[in-house]
Design an enzyme around this catalytic site. Sequence first.
Site, PDB file in Angstrom:
ATOM      1  CD  GLU A  21      -9.485  26.641 -48.451  1.00  0.00           C
ATOM      2  OE1 GLU A  21      -9.667  27.696 -47.805  1.00  0.00           O
ATOM      3  OE2 GLU A  21      -9.860  26.495 -49.625  1.00  0.00           O
ATOM      4  CG  ASN A 106     -14.988  23.824 -49.331  1.00  0.00           C
ATOM      5  OD1 ASN A 106     -13.821  23.445 -49.185  1.00  0.00           O
ATOM      6  ND2 ASN A 106     -15.325  24.719 -50.241  1.00  0.00           N
ATOM      7  CG  ASP A 196     -10.602  28.333 -52.776  1.00  0.00           C
ATOM      8  OD1 ASP A 196     -11.372  28.236 -51.797  1.00  0.00           O
ATOM      9  OD2 ASP A 196      -9.833  27.413 -53.104  1.00  0.00           O
TER      10      ASP A 196
END
Length: 289
Positions: A21, A106, A196
């Site tokens: 990520e 996140n 995303d």
Amino acid sequence: MSAFLRSAITAIDDYRAELGETPVWCQRTQSLLWVDILNLKLLRYWPSQHKTEMRKLPSLTSAVLLTSALNRFLLVSQDGLHLYDYAFSKTEKICDYAGREGTRTNEAAIAPDGSLWFSTMDLKEEQTLGAWYRYESGAPQPELMMDNVGIPNTLAWHESKVWFADSMKKRFYSANARHINPLKIACFSSGDKTPDGSAVSLDGLLLTACWGSSCLLRQQINQGELLTLDTLPLPVVQPSCCTFGGPDMSELFITSARKGLENPGELDGALLHVQTGTTGTPQNLFRLN
């Protein structure tokens, strides 16, 4: 190959992340940083040396971001915000925050004004426990901007607005670039795709990794509207985020994940690379006091 893509999509090195990520391109050092969230790893790729470095992180970290100090990075972690001295592998906590129980950090990015924006989400990915926060260096606590969010993702600034998404609701949103006011946001559908992480070009092309759909979604930001153009296929099931980089900011780096896949393919979890026909927006720097 599309007119937008100028090369084949290839994997960089043989590392496969469980949950890759938040790729970030550092123009000052010409290197790419990203994290493998579930394996507590910070990775750094040096294109000139064709080499990837790996560091173990002390806690679950969803993002490593650039600061105004060279090689001192901001870690957005479950136990707080930290500065990370890359040369000495040392961390210094600069802020705790009281996220809701059962959540983790996140999405995160640095805004044009040098502040940190980050989100939290339900660990089980079931309830709308997520939130968006803003933090300035020296502040006692992050400021809550928006709560009751599903899985908050995407942070891109263009046309004096911030663009963000909720993967659970398959929606994009736009708001004032300096602060999210939940009562004054515009909403846009992502169709059947799960958005995303995203990257934006200088001319307002929003590229979004679509979790579970093996593609990038291409959309054009134009005077506050979001026009869907097409999708670009990728050789991974779960692309997670993307960023522009390279000497002229025309290369695209795409992270992916193997998390939850019963039979992951050879490239699932890889960092992907492709040359594009556009120029990306440079990364903003977290402003240290």
